[in-house]
Write a protein that holds these residues in place. Sequence first.
Motif, PDB file in Angstrom:
ATOM      1  N   TYR A  19       1.315  -0.847   0.193  1.00  0.00           N
ATOM      2  CA  TYR A  19       0.019   0.025  -0.077  1.00  0.00           C
ATOM      3  C   TYR A  19       1.241   1.368  -0.233  1.00  0.00           C
ATOM      4  O   TYR A  19       0.688   2.503  -0.564  1.00  0.00           O
ATOM      5  CB  TYR A  19      -1.222  -0.455   1.470  1.00  0.00           C
ATOM      6  N   LEU A  20       1.941   1.447   0.651  1.00  0.00           N
ATOM      7  CA  LEU A  20       2.884   2.019   0.873  1.00  0.00           C
ATOM      8  C   LEU A  20       3.118   2.748  -0.582  1.00  0.00           C
ATOM      9  O   LEU A  20       3.130   3.898  -0.908  1.00  0.00           O
ATOM     10  CB  LEU A  20       3.977   2.279   1.720  1.00  0.00           C
ATOM     11  N   VAL A  21       3.836   1.364  -1.323  1.00  0.00           N
ATOM     12  CA  VAL A  21       4.831   2.202  -2.670  1.00  0.00           C
ATOM     13  C   VAL A  21       3.499   2.412  -3.884  1.00  0.00           C
ATOM     14  O   VAL A  21       3.390   3.410  -4.520  1.00  0.00           O
ATOM     15  CB  VAL A  21       5.009   0.148  -2.936  1.00  0.00           C
ATOM     16  N   ARG A  22       2.448   2.249  -3.256  1.00  0.00           N
ATOM     17  CA  ARG A  22       1.305   2.888  -3.820  1.00  0.00           C
ATOM     18  C   ARG A  22       0.642   4.270  -3.896  1.00  0.00           C
ATOM     19  O   ARG A  22       0.435   4.514  -4.885  1.00  0.00           O
ATOM     20  CB  ARG A  22      -0.104   1.082  -4.481  1.00  0.00           C
ATOM     21  N   MET A  23       1.074   4.320  -2.753  1.00  0.00           N
ATOM     22  CA  MET A  23       0.599   5.853  -2.505  1.00  0.00           C
ATOM     23  C   MET A  23       1.415   6.982  -3.002  1.00  0.00           C
ATOM     24  O   MET A  23       1.004   7.767  -3.642  1.00  0.00           O
ATOM     25  CB  MET A  23       0.690   5.396  -0.912  1.00  0.00           C
ATOM     26  N   LEU A  24       2.826   6.054  -3.556  1.00  0.00           N
ATOM     27  CA  LEU A  24       4.225   7.412  -3.667  1.00  0.00           C
ATOM     28  C   LEU A  24       3.877   7.358  -5.284  1.00  0.00           C
ATOM     29  O   LEU A  24       3.777   6.451  -6.226  1.00  0.00           O
ATOM     30  CB  LEU A  24       5.389   6.173  -3.561  1.00  0.00           C
ATOM     31  N   PRO A  25       3.849   8.350  -5.857  1.00  0.00           N
ATOM     32  CA  PRO A  25       4.753   9.060  -7.179  1.00  0.00           C
ATOM     33  C   PRO A  25       5.287   8.245  -8.023  1.00  0.00           C
ATOM     34  O   PRO A  25       6.454   8.424  -7.001  1.00  0.00           O
ATOM     35  CB  PRO A  25       4.962  10.727  -6.663  1.00  0.00           C
ATOM     36  N   GLU A  26       5.636   7.373  -8.660  1.00  0.00           N
ATOM     37  CA  GLU A  26       6.202   7.130  -9.872  1.00  0.00           C
ATOM     38  C   GLU A  26       7.532   8.351  -9.881  1.00  0.00           C
ATOM     39  O   GLU A  26       8.688   8.039 -10.833  1.00  0.00           O
ATOM     40  CB  GLU A  26       6.317   5.875 -10.334  1.00  0.00           C
ATOM     41  N   VAL A  27       7.112   9.163 -11.117  1.00  0.00           N
ATOM     42  CA  VAL A  27       7.551  10.046 -11.533  1.00  0.00           C
ATOM     43  C   VAL A  27       7.691  11.353 -10.755  1.00  0.00           C
ATOM     44  O   VAL A  27       6.676  11.544 -10.197  1.00  0.00           O
ATOM     45  CB  VAL A  27       7.079  10.537 -12.909  1.00  0.00           C
ATOM     46  N   THR A  28       8.992  12.396 -10.544  1.00  0.00           N
ATOM     47  CA  THR A  28       8.610  13.185 -10.096  1.00  0.00           C
ATOM     48  C   THR A  28       9.457  14.685 -10.499  1.00  0.00           C
ATOM     49  O   THR A  28      10.493  13.884 -11.640  1.00  0.00           O
ATOM     50  CB  THR A  28       9.744  13.919  -8.424  1.00  0.00           C
ATOM     51  N   PHE A  29       9.441  15.772  -9.974  1.00  0.00           N
ATOM     52  CA  PHE A  29      10.060  16.768 -11.327  1.00  0.00           C
ATOM     53  C   PHE A  29      10.700  17.873  -9.873  1.00  0.00           C
ATOM     54  O   PHE A  29       9.557  17.623  -8.615  1.00  0.00           O
ATOM     55  CB  PHE A  29       9.375  17.353 -12.354  1.00  0.00           C
ATOM     56  N   SER A  30      11.421  18.385 -10.070  1.00  0.00           N
ATOM     57  CA  SER A  30      11.312  19.563  -9.423  1.00  0.00           C
ATOM     58  C   SER A  30      11.383  21.209  -9.655  1.00  0.00           C
ATOM     59  O   SER A  30      10.376  21.581  -8.796  1.00  0.00           O
ATOM     60  CB  SER A  30      13.536  20.050  -9.432  1.00  0.00           C
ATOM     61  N   ASP A  31      11.187  21.654 -10.904  1.00  0.00           N
ATOM     62  CA  ASP A  31      10.529  23.044 -11.450  1.00  0.00           C
ATOM     63  C   ASP A  31       9.176  22.921 -12.186  1.00  0.00           C
ATOM     64  O   ASP A  31       7.910  23.318 -11.900  1.00  0.00           O
ATOM     65  CB  ASP A  31      11.560  23.836 -12.015  1.00  0.00           C
ATOM     66  N   ASP A  32       9.411  22.388 -13.530  1.00  0.00           N
ATOM     67  CA  ASP A  32       8.069  22.401 -14.427  1.00  0.00           C
ATOM     68  C   ASP A  32       8.442  20.657 -14.852  1.00  0.00           C
ATOM     69  O   ASP A  32       9.252  20.190 -15.334  1.00  0.00           O
ATOM     70  CB  ASP A  32       8.602  23.382 -15.564  1.00  0.00           C
ATOM     71  N   ILE A  33       6.984  19.987 -15.783  1.00  0.00           N
ATOM     72  CA  ILE A  33       6.933  18.776 -16.395  1.00  0.00           C
ATOM     73  C   ILE A  33       6.137  19.558 -17.119  1.00  0.00           C
ATOM     74  O   ILE A  33       5.143  20.355 -17.217  1.00  0.00           O
ATOM     75  CB  ILE A  33       6.491  18.117 -15.488  1.00  0.00           C
ATOM     76  N   THR A  34       5.843  18.943 -18.350  1.00  0.00           N
ATOM     77  CA  THR A  34       4.531  19.462 -19.731  1.00  0.00           C
ATOM     78  C   THR A  34       4.781  18.300 -19.979  1.00  0.00           C
ATOM     79  O   THR A  34       5.256  17.171 -20.281  1.00  0.00           O
ATOM     80  CB  THR A  34       5.390  19.838 -20.981  1.00  0.00           C
ATOM     81  N   PHE A  35       3.192  17.489 -20.502  1.00  0.00           N
ATOM     82  CA  PHE A  35       2.609  16.267 -20.746  1.00  0.00           C
ATOM     83  C   PHE A  35       1.914  17.137 -22.267  1.00  0.00           C
ATOM     84  O   PHE A  35       1.315  18.168 -22.455  1.00  0.00           O
ATOM     85  CB  PHE A  35       1.637  15.711 -19.992  1.00  0.00           C
ATOM     86  N   TYR A  36       1.953  15.969 -22.956  1.00  0.00           N
ATOM     87  CA  TYR A  36       1.225  16.193 -24.742  1.00  0.00           C
ATOM     88  C   TYR A  36       0.660  15.117 -24.952  1.00  0.00           C
ATOM     89  O   TYR A  36       0.415  13.858 -24.841  1.00  0.00           O
ATOM     90  CB  TYR A  36       2.200  16.133 -25.681  1.00  0.00           C
TER      91      TYR A  36
END
Length: 300
Positions: free
Chosen positions: A136-153
């Motif tokens: 459960y703990l593992v599934r609570m955690l974001p798998e991708v993180t960023f420091s300032d900005d991130i863009t999705f298309y």
Amino acid sequence: MKIKTSLLTFTLGMLTVLTVKAQDKEVVIAVDTLSQNVYMLTGQGGNIGIYVGETNVFMIDDQFDRLSDKIKTTIGSLTSKPLATLFNTHMHGDHSGGNAKFNSETVLLVAHDNVRDRIRANQQKKLDKGEITADYLVRMLPEVTFSDDITFYDGDETIMAFHVHNAHTDGDAMVYFTNNNVLHMGDTYFSGRYPYMDLKSGGSINGYIAAHRKALMVINDDTKIIPGHGRPSTKKELETYVVMLEDIRTKIQAVIDTGASLEDVKANSSLTKMYDEVHGTGFISPERFRETIYNSLKEK
């Protein structure tokens, strides 16, 4: 005496269970259509953003674990497309509490670096107490993180997410759907009420105001805003809101400069009086708001 005590304990316990069940039954997931592809879901906790893309769904925040099935049902009423991305605007449980229920091998969970760290720390405490499992703990955690900005298309849509420093917490991010012209501000904006700034988790009044100023640079007069709490908002309303915050900050800083104590500021209703009728009836009372700003300014 022991029998009476046990009976009282049992009765109180049953009342608690019944109250929680009653609260859950009363929660209705409401939908606001903000654009052709973006919806706001309101239930119990932070407002959820749903973007229905060409083939998948992009979701922002997920409220509480216990509401996940209701939220999934509501999303299913909007589209049959599968969830592919879940984005946490910050670490608080009313925005990320459903992570484990939504996270799967086909869902990517994304958040700021500090969000993962704080969720991990909070969930580790629960694991140590035996309240959750390691899975459960593992599934609570974001798998991708960023420091300032991130863009999705996604087809013609560009989804811009950007970190704002030390506002509501130290891990806040806003998400802007450029073509749909919708901005999700998370808890950096409490529409129609005084905001909660989590000073212990890195929040501050100066960072909060700076976050608003950054949002105003991104949006235009036609932008629909999803606040962390409250009804959908507009650029004009956000402009008025940030002016209020700046005015209150100036007033409290002025009395701090004259030597006012925390108790003085909490008792001085004139510092927020002109805004209390509209913004002071929510979760954060005028007195508590003055206390928060005082403590934030004294910490800087």
